[in-house]
Scaffold this motif. Structure first.
Motif, PDB file in Angstrom:
ATOM      1  N   LEU A  18       1.002  -1.557   0.226  1.00 25.89           N
ATOM      2  CA  LEU A  18      -0.035   0.040  -0.107  1.00 25.89           C
ATOM      3  C   LEU A  18       0.607   1.499   0.029  1.00 25.89           C
ATOM      4  N   VAL A  19       1.843   1.188   0.264  1.00 25.56           N
ATOM      5  CA  VAL A  19       2.999   2.304   1.284  1.00 25.56           C
ATOM      6  C   VAL A  19       3.048   2.933  -0.634  1.00 25.56           C
ATOM      7  N   ILE A  20       4.068   1.583  -1.811  1.00 32.00           N
ATOM      8  CA  ILE A  20       4.205   1.746  -2.174  1.00 32.00           C
ATOM      9  C   ILE A  20       3.548   2.022  -3.785  1.00 32.00           C
ATOM     10  N   CYS A  21       2.261   1.974  -2.881  1.00 35.17           N
ATOM     11  CA  CYS A  21       1.175   2.301  -4.062  1.00 35.17           C
ATOM     12  C   CYS A  21       0.980   4.366  -4.550  1.00 35.17           C
ATOM     13  N   VAL A  22       1.249   3.999  -3.080  1.00 32.71           N
ATOM     14  CA  VAL A  22       1.098   5.276  -2.907  1.00 32.71           C
ATOM     15  C   VAL A  22       2.119   6.637  -3.260  1.00 32.71           C
ATOM     16  N   LEU A  23       3.061   6.325  -3.601  1.00 32.23           N
ATOM     17  CA  LEU A  23       4.538   6.045  -3.663  1.00 32.23           C
ATOM     18  C   LEU A  23       4.085   6.382  -4.972  1.00 32.23           C
ATOM     19  N   ALA A  24       3.918   6.084  -5.617  1.00 33.38           N
ATOM     20  CA  ALA A  24       3.865   5.105  -7.015  1.00 33.38           C
ATOM     21  C   ALA A  24       3.006   6.359  -7.714  1.00 33.38           C
ATOM     22  N   VAL A  25       1.542   6.595  -7.092  1.00 34.35           N
ATOM     23  CA  VAL A  25       0.369   6.856  -7.889  1.00 34.35           C
ATOM     24  C   VAL A  25       1.405   8.773  -7.119  1.00 34.35           C
ATOM     25  N   ALA A  27       4.543   9.606  -7.762  1.00 41.95           N
ATOM     26  CA  ALA A  27       5.281   9.775  -8.698  1.00 41.95           C
ATOM     27  C   ALA A  27       4.638   9.882 -10.272  1.00 41.95           C
ATOM     28  N   ALA A  28       3.877   9.433 -10.236  1.00 41.59           N
ATOM     29  CA  ALA A  28       2.586   9.340 -11.497  1.00 41.59           C
ATOM     30  C   ALA A  28       2.509  10.889 -11.480  1.00 41.59           C
ATOM     31  N   VAL A  29       2.019  11.680 -10.885  1.00 33.22           N
ATOM     32  CA  VAL A  29       1.806  12.973 -10.529  1.00 33.22           C
ATOM     33  C   VAL A  29       2.589  13.739 -10.872  1.00 33.22           C
ATOM     34  N   VAL A  30       3.344  13.536 -10.770  1.00 34.27           N
ATOM     35  CA  VAL A  30       4.115  14.640 -10.051  1.00 34.27           C
ATOM     36  C   VAL A  30       5.675  14.071 -11.884  1.00 34.27           C
ATOM     37  N   SER A  31       5.681  12.704 -12.798  1.00 33.85           N
ATOM     38  CA  SER A  31       6.151  12.688 -14.010  1.00 33.85           C
ATOM     39  C   SER A  31       5.459  13.568 -14.495  1.00 33.85           C
ATOM     40  N   PHE A  32       3.844  13.795 -14.515  1.00 33.39           N
ATOM     41  CA  PHE A  32       2.803  14.060 -15.477  1.00 33.39           C
ATOM     42  C   PHE A  32       2.859  16.044 -15.428  1.00 33.39           C
ATOM     43  N   ALA A  33       2.676  16.063 -14.556  1.00 39.94           N
ATOM     44  CA  ALA A  33       2.775  17.054 -13.646  1.00 39.94           C
ATOM     45  C   ALA A  33       4.829  17.938 -14.909  1.00 39.94           C
ATOM     46  N   ALA A  34       5.757  16.873 -14.677  1.00 36.82           N
ATOM     47  CA  ALA A  34       6.621  17.435 -15.252  1.00 36.82           C
ATOM     48  C   ALA A  34       6.895  17.111 -16.893  1.00 36.82           C
ATOM     49  N   GLY A  35       5.705  16.894 -17.547  1.00 41.87           N
ATOM     50  CA  GLY A  35       5.927  16.861 -18.779  1.00 41.87           C
ATOM     51  C   GLY A  35       6.085  15.618 -19.456  1.00 41.87           C
ATOM     52  N   ASN A  36       6.723  14.326 -18.033  1.00 42.99           N
ATOM     53  CA  ASN A  36       7.614  13.468 -18.714  1.00 42.99           C
ATOM     54  C   ASN A  36       6.184  12.188 -18.856  1.00 42.99           C
ATOM     55  N   LEU A  37       6.730  10.861 -20.500  1.00 41.81           N
ATOM     56  CA  LEU A  37       5.376  10.126 -20.250  1.00 41.81           C
ATOM     57  C   LEU A  37       5.569   9.118 -19.364  1.00 41.81           C
ATOM     58  N   ILE A  38       7.196   8.988 -18.196  1.00 41.03           N
ATOM     59  CA  ILE A  38       7.454   7.644 -17.396  1.00 41.03           C
ATOM     60  C   ILE A  38       6.359   7.833 -16.597  1.00 41.03           C
ATOM     61  N   GLY A  39       5.135   9.062 -16.211  1.00 41.72           N
ATOM     62  CA  GLY A  39       4.209   8.475 -15.418  1.00 41.72           C
ATOM     63  C   GLY A  39       3.421   7.197 -15.999  1.00 41.72           C
ATOM     64  N   ILE A  40       3.732   6.877 -17.075  1.00 42.83           N
ATOM     65  CA  ILE A  40       2.623   5.861 -16.872  1.00 42.83           C
ATOM     66  C   ILE A  40       3.579   4.520 -16.838  1.00 42.83           C
ATOM     67  N   ALA A  41       4.138   4.308 -16.187  1.00 41.26           N
ATOM     68  CA  ALA A  41       5.138   3.173 -15.934  1.00 41.26           C
ATOM     69  C   ALA A  41       4.681   2.822 -14.496  1.00 41.26           C
ATOM     70  N   TRP A  42       5.220   4.950 -13.729  1.00 41.69           N
ATOM     71  CA  TRP A  42       3.733   4.556 -12.885  1.00 41.69           C
ATOM     72  C   TRP A  42       2.788   4.421 -12.368  1.00 41.69           C
ATOM     73  N   VAL A  43       2.058   4.686 -13.413  1.00 41.21           N
ATOM     74  CA  VAL A  43       0.851   4.260 -12.726  1.00 41.21           C
ATOM     75  C   VAL A  43       0.417   2.590 -13.317  1.00 41.21           C
ATOM     76  N   LEU A  44       1.471   1.790 -13.681  1.00 47.36           N
ATOM     77  CA  LEU A  44       1.242   0.459 -13.779  1.00 47.36           C
ATOM     78  C   LEU A  44       1.972   0.293 -12.800  1.00 47.36           C
ATOM     79  N   VAL A  45       3.102   1.014 -12.264  1.00 46.26           N
ATOM     80  CA  VAL A  45       3.502   0.044 -10.827  1.00 46.26           C
ATOM     81  C   VAL A  45       2.055   0.475  -9.831  1.00 46.26           C
ATOM     82  N   ALA A  46       2.042   1.358  -9.693  1.00 45.59           N
ATOM     83  CA  ALA A  46       1.023   1.946  -8.954  1.00 45.59           C
ATOM     84  C   ALA A  46      -0.568   0.218  -8.781  1.00 45.59           C
ATOM     85  N   GLY A  47      -0.524   0.021  -9.969  1.00 46.85           N
ATOM     86  CA  GLY A  47      -1.497  -0.934 -10.377  1.00 46.85           C
ATOM     87  C   GLY A  47      -1.718  -2.392  -9.917  1.00 46.85           C
ATOM     88  N   VAL A  48      -0.207  -2.572  -9.988  1.00 51.16           N
ATOM     89  CA  VAL A  48       0.563  -3.804  -9.239  1.00 51.16           C
ATOM     90  C   VAL A  48       0.453  -4.215  -7.707  1.00 51.16           C
TER      91      VAL A  48
END
Length: 79
Positions: A18-25, A27-48
């Motif tokens: 659960l902690v990893i999920c929150v951190l991944a979410v 990280a995804a928000v920060v990545s998307f806000a910065a304009g990086n598409l690596i946020g897609i990978a963070w969304v997948l990590v959050a899902g897993v």
């Protein structure tokens, strides 16, 4: 009945996932806000990790219920 099962390996793994999920979410928000598409990978990590948390919480609940059922069973009854 508590929301989380009693302490044990399954509960610790569920909390860790659960902690990893929150951190991944986050990280995804920060990545998307910065304009990086690596946020897609963070969304997948959050899902897993959310699936792992759900699995370990469910597993701990089933183990707790089985232990309670075994404790309440009569001495001569098959288990």
């Amino acid at each position: 009945m508590p929301a989380l099962p009693s302490s044990g390996p399954a509960r610790r793994l569920a909390v860790f996932a659960l902690v990893i999920c929150v951190l991944a979410v986050v990280a995804a928000v920060v990545s998307f806000a910065a304009g990086n598409l690596i946020g897609i990978a963070w969304v997948l990590v959050a899902g897993v990790s959310s699936n792992m948390a759900w699995f370990y919480l469910r597993r701990a609940k089933l183990e707790r219920e089985a232990a309670q059922a075994a404790a309440q069973a009569p001495e001569g009854a098959p288990r």
